[in-house]
Design a protein around this motif. Sequence first.
Motif, short mmCIF file in Angstrom:
data_model
loop_
_atom_site.label_atom_id
_atom_site.label_comp_id
_atom_site.label_asym_id
_atom_site.label_seq_id
_atom_site.Cartn_x
_atom_site.Cartn_y
_atom_site.Cartn_z
N PRO A 202 0.89 -1.24 -0.04
CA PRO A 202 -0.06 0.17 -0.15
C PRO A 202 0.97 1.17 0.01
CG PRO A 202 -0.82 -1.58 1.70
CD PRO A 202 0.65 -2.06 1.20
N GLU A 203 1.94 1.24 0.77
CA GLU A 203 2.84 2.39 0.88
C GLU A 203 3.59 2.34 -0.39
OE1 GLU A 203 5.08 -0.76 2.79
OE2 GLU A 203 2.94 -0.29 2.85
N PRO A 204 4.13 3.61 -0.89
CA PRO A 204 4.74 3.71 -2.07
C PRO A 204 6.35 3.50 -1.99
CG PRO A 204 4.45 6.02 -1.17
CD PRO A 204 3.65 5.10 -0.32
N GLY A 205 7.20 2.91 -2.70
CA GLY A 205 8.49 2.81 -2.80
C GLY A 205 9.52 4.14 -3.16
N LEU A 206 10.33 4.47 -2.62
CA LEU A 206 11.17 5.55 -2.84
C LEU A 206 12.62 5.29 -3.08
CD1 LEU A 206 9.89 8.34 0.01
CD2 LEU A 206 9.25 8.01 -2.16
N TYR A 207 13.30 6.09 -3.91
CA TYR A 207 14.47 6.06 -4.16
C TYR A 207 14.92 7.76 -4.62
CZ TYR A 207 19.25 5.55 -6.28
OH TYR A 207 20.70 5.46 -6.21
N ARG A 208 15.80 8.28 -3.48
CA ARG A 208 16.29 9.76 -3.66
C ARG A 208 17.79 9.58 -3.47
NH1 ARG A 208 12.05 12.34 0.82
NH2 ARG A 208 13.14 10.67 2.16
N GLU A 209 18.10 10.50 -4.08
CA GLU A 209 19.66 10.86 -4.31
C GLU A 209 20.02 12.10 -4.30
OE1 GLU A 209 22.99 10.60 -3.50
OE2 GLU A 209 22.53 8.33 -3.88
N THR A 210 21.12 12.60 -3.68
CA THR A 210 21.67 14.17 -3.70
C THR A 210 22.32 14.38 -4.92
OG1 THR A 210 23.53 13.51 -2.54
CG2 THR A 210 21.43 14.48 -1.17
N ARG A 211 22.79 13.21 -5.73
CA ARG A 211 23.69 13.63 -7.06
C ARG A 211 22.65 14.31 -8.16
NH1 ARG A 211 26.81 8.24 -8.55
NH2 ARG A 211 27.52 9.81 -10.02
N ALA B 119 2.03 17.45 -6.89
CA ALA B 119 1.04 16.39 -7.17
C ALA B 119 1.02 15.52 -5.83
CB ALA B 119 1.73 15.41 -8.28
N ILE B 120 -0.15 14.95 -5.76
CA ILE B 120 -0.44 13.91 -4.76
C ILE B 120 -1.20 12.72 -5.20
CG2 ILE B 120 -0.17 15.64 -2.73
CD1 ILE B 120 -3.44 15.41 -2.74
N ALA B 121 -0.62 11.53 -4.70
CA ALA B 121 -1.36 10.41 -5.09
C ALA B 121 -1.34 9.36 -3.95
CB ALA B 121 -0.49 9.71 -6.24
N ASN B 122 -2.39 8.39 -4.11
CA ASN B 122 -2.63 7.54 -2.93
C ASN B 122 -2.45 6.09 -3.42
OD1 ASN B 122 -5.10 7.17 -4.21
ND2 ASN B 122 -6.35 8.25 -2.77
N GLY B 123 -1.84 5.96 -4.46
CA GLY B 123 -1.62 4.60 -4.98
C GLY B 123 -3.05 4.17 -6.16
N ARG B 124 -3.89 4.99 -6.13
CA ARG B 124 -5.16 4.96 -7.03
C ARG B 124 -5.36 6.21 -7.74
NH1 ARG B 124 -6.92 3.75 -2.14
NH2 ARG B 124 -8.24 5.46 -2.30
N ASP B 125 -5.67 7.50 -7.11
CA ASP B 125 -5.92 8.46 -7.76
C ASP B 125 -4.72 9.60 -7.59
OD1 ASP B 125 -8.62 7.71 -7.37
OD2 ASP B 125 -8.69 8.23 -5.43
N LEU B 126 -4.72 10.30 -8.61
CA LEU B 126 -3.97 11.27 -8.89
C LEU B 126 -4.46 12.47 -8.62
CD1 LEU B 126 -0.85 12.14 -9.48
CD2 LEU B 126 -1.48 11.74 -12.04
N TYR B 127 -3.80 13.63 -8.13
CA TYR B 127 -4.43 15.02 -8.34
C TYR B 127 -2.93 15.71 -8.25
CZ TYR B 127 -8.11 13.10 -5.26
OH TYR B 127 -9.44 12.36 -5.05
N ALA B 128 -3.33 17.03 -8.98
CA ALA B 128 -1.94 17.94 -9.35
C ALA B 128 -2.83 19.33 -8.95
CB ALA B 128 -1.57 17.95 -10.60
N PHE B 129 -2.00 20.34 -8.67
CA PHE B 129 -2.34 21.59 -8.72
C PHE B 129 -1.31 22.69 -9.06
CE2 PHE B 129 -3.81 18.73 -4.99
CZ PHE B 129 -5.00 19.27 -4.74
#
Length: 274
Positions: free
Chosen positions: A53-62, A188-198
């Motif tokens: 249910p929770e998203p996976g993340l990969y973040r890097e400073t390069r 942008a926000i998302a919950n795994g099903r729905d996507l919203y952007a502002f």
Amino acid sequence: MCRWIAYRGETTSFEPYVTEPEHSLVAQSIRSLQSTAGSNGDGFGLGWYGEHPEPGLYRETRPAWSDENLRYLCRHLRSHLFFAHVRAATGTAVTRQNCHPFACGHWMFMHNGFVGSWNRLRRKVEALIPDAYYPSRLGTTDSEAVFLAMMGAGLENDPLRATQAVLQALVGLVNEGTLRERLRFTSAIANGRDLYAFRIAVNDAANTLYFREDGGQVIVVSEPFDKETDWTEVPPNHALIARASESAKIVPFDLAISNGSAEPAPVRRIIARR
């Protein structure tokens, strides 16, 4: 300013959107065409939904252009809903915790913009985060603070009203007394099903935002990654709603309405200039 892309549709790899196109997100990290920042080299991040249910993340400073892992990840990672973001820092440190996207529970968030005079307003904005969500505050950015404030305002039950409530509070802060600080919120926000952007701005011009819809596939971008003419510009002070199994629609979002029942606003097609 930052550049980002959000995708919702059939399960696919990231490669056709993030690394492969002529003006891909990686290319935009080197030279964006519709941004006040010439390059976006202060880190990057990927976020995606898979078996959990929770998203996976990969973040890097390069910088995205110099990280060899990114190309491999984008070729092999597959998801029905994912975010990708390249960062141009606006006053906070270049650390992994400050790279987008951010996640809390099964929600994911990324942002292009800033809260003016962040050093002065930081404590007041962080005070909008309820105690239950403050342990999720890992970095120092205004973006993460606003996201957690949105979580505390009821993002789970009504994303539009929660976003509206927090932005109204921010408008009050940037306009305190005789101050007229700038606020940009293209996110942008998302919950795994729905996507919203502002695409919102106060005392300033809004950062660019476009989307493309083809059947059940919705792609939202800071700027187009190809020269096709089927990109639609989201007007300033509007929200894009792309709920699962529904066509995407644009609704006004002027911080005085936005209850999800507004009629879709007129939109216009653009030709991506290269």
